[in-house]
Structure formats: C-alpha cells, structure tokens
Enzyme design. Sequence first.
Site, PDB file in Angstrom:
ATOM      1  CE1 TYR A  19      41.442 -12.097 -31.009  1.00 46.66           C
ATOM      2  CE2 TYR A  19      41.926 -12.223 -28.666  1.00 46.66           C
ATOM      3  CZ  TYR A  19      42.347 -12.029 -29.970  1.00 46.66           C
ATOM      4  OH  TYR A  19      43.665 -11.790 -30.226  1.00 46.66           O
ATOM      5  CD  GLU A  64      61.325 -20.967 -13.873  1.00 48.41           C
ATOM      6  OE1 GLU A  64      62.218 -21.327 -13.065  1.00 48.41           O
ATOM      7  OE2 GLU A  64      61.569 -20.605 -15.027  1.00 48.41           O
TER       8      GLU A  64
END
Length: 406
Positions: A312, A386
């Site tokens: 990349y 979460e």
Amino acid sequence: MCSIPLTDDTMDLLEKIKSLSAAYSDQIVDVRRYIHANPELSYQEFNTAKYVASQLRSYGIEPTEGIATTGLIAEIKGKNPGKKTVALRADMDALPIHEANNVAYKSKNPGVMHACGHDVHTSSLLGTAKILNELKDHFEGTIRFLFQPGEEKNPGGASYMIRDGALENPRPASIIGQHVFPLLPAGKIGFREGMYMASCDELYLKVIGKGGHGAAPDLCIDPIVIASHIIIALQQVISRNASPKQPTVLTFGKISGEGATNIIPNEVNIAGTFRAMNEEWRASALQKITKMAESIAEGMGGKCEVEISRGYPYLENNPELTRKIRNAAVQYVGADNVVDIDITLGAEDFSYYSQVIPASFYRLGTRNETKGITSYVHTPTFDIDEDALKIGPGLMAWMALTELQH
Ligand SMILES: [Zn+2]
Ligand SMILES: [Zn+2]
C-alpha cells in the site's frame, strides 16, 4: 469555518443522531457479533457481503453488490443529492488467526478470526447507514458507503474498489474511514493530520552462490557471507540516504540458508519489509536497495535476485478534512474525549483512497482495562469494549453531515 455552528436546527440534528444511535445500539452490537462469529479471509468475504447486503435492504437501502468481487457500495441521497457527495468506508475481511477468546460470539470458523476489528468497522458503518437513512429529509447531498474486501492482503481491496469505480460518478469530495484502536480507551477518538501511516513493500532476496564443503570455501561462493554483507549494507540505505526528517524502516525478519555446520549452501533467501511515508523516497529507496544487493553479490562472485511485492502507499490525512471531522467529534463526544495520536509505520489500504481524493482515517478507542480488554490487534485474544459501538455509528453520521455542509 470547520464545524457546523450549533444552531437550533443543527443541535436538533445532532440530538436526532444521538437518539437514533441509542435506539439502534443493541442491534448494531448483534450485527457485530454475527460478523465476528462468522469471519472470512481476505477476498473470500462472500457470506459477509451477502449479510451486509441483507442488512442494508432491511433498512430500505439497495446496495450494488459485486464491486471488487466481494465488495458493496450503497448510497443515501438527501435533498438536492447533486450538491456534494461524501464517501464512508469499512473493511470486511478477517485474519488467519485461531481465536483464543471464550466469548459467546467466538469465531465459528477455526483458524480465522476478526482480530483487526473489521467486524466492528462493518457493523458500525451499517449503523451509520441506518441512522442516516432515517434522516435523509434533513440533509442535502449524497452519502456513499463503501464496504470493501481484502484490507489485510496485497494488493489491498481498496485498490480494486477504486478500479471498479468506487470513487467515480460522481467523484466524492472526500472519504472518511475509522479503525479500532486498542491503545485508546473506549469513549475516546483519535486524530492525526497529515502523514499518518506508512507505505509497505515486501522484499524477497535470493542470494545465489555455489555450495560445497564447509572446509573448502575456496572452492565455493559462500552465499551466507554474501547475504550477511547485504543485510548490513542495506541498513545504510536508511541511515545514509533517507532524510532524517522522514520516518522510514527496513527490517529483514527471515533468513534461510539450507546448509549445515560443514555445508555451504547454494543459496540463501532473505525476506523483509520496507516502509516509508513519502512516495518519492519510497521509489528511490527500492531502486537503491535492489542495486546495492545486486552489486554486492556480484562483487563477491555471486548473484542476487531481488523481488519486490509492492504494498500500500503511505496514508496522508488531509489536514482540512481532518480538522473538520475532529471538530465534529468534539461536538459529538466532547473535547475531553478527542485526542491527537502519533504516526505509525503500520500500513492500511485506506491509503489508496487518500492518493485520489481528500481522505481522513481516525481511531475509535476500544480498550477497557477494567474489563480486561487490552490485547493488541492481530493477536488471538484481541477483542473490543462494545461500548465503543454506542459511539462509532452516530459519530460517523455526524462527521458525514458536517462534511456535506461545507
Ligand atoms: Zn489488520
Ligand atoms: Zn485493520
């Protein structure tokens, strides 16, 4: 002006996003858990893509499937959709790691695990789409959602998304991406303007000599000695040719010569990674590395074949866009929860988008020491708090609307 002035109308919009985000929070966690339990490797995200498509349809959004084979694109058009387009991106692939967490949503696919949080990015972006779809009468412009495959594996799913037109018709004014960050507590959001992550190329050097008896080096061309010189000499490319102002790294993590205590092998293979934050330097360094390795081997009577697997490009966070979304984050989570983060020589294929249009990649804090959630990405015990998903979806929705307004 970088942030939306908080007039009554925009305050109202901000509050609407927050209340939708709270209402959908449990559902988004369920989506994350489903994706986490059903991970697929890079470019194999067939079921994940189907699941994402079905979720989008259940929100009333019709996606285009099969972009970059297992990727999807969806759009939400507000009023005056031609005014401006902003793109938001999530990646969907998992890693070849066997999950060691004992959680209800543990991977059901042995040896494959969402250990980089791409389950979080995908579910969060689905949440963002669900929220924005309900608000489309309240904003002008178009929001494009990119769900891409293969972030973890060369050449990078982002390059295929771009090839397949993800940044065309019309070209978005900008693109925003988010990544989980286990060094940052859940509740915090991290930003960095300008250069942020490195380019990453893989180097494979085959040093060819002539093997034989270890007691008769005069009858051999010893590739072990040649390889040793090459490894030491190549570090000079970094220390003597790279600008000290530019971060760059060359690491060889693998060397193998299949000889023995008394056997000189025919060849030695070396593998490593080269990283940089400047495309010109990257090109010139790769040339120098190749030339130096070849000529050292040649000077010592052997040969070196250099193979470079280009990865990349480096990731540039557009300063103006980053300031805008940072201000949006201050409005959304408060200044105390917005932090500046350092550069990293890790790589991320979101960088491909940053080479085409203004882009910004920020970090969603996911750490929680009191819950014992501290493992780094790419480890078998990686997990997130979460509670981060109570913020991620609405925050990105607010960033997108902020960016559409200017
Ligand atoms: Zn990763
Ligand atoms: Zn990742």
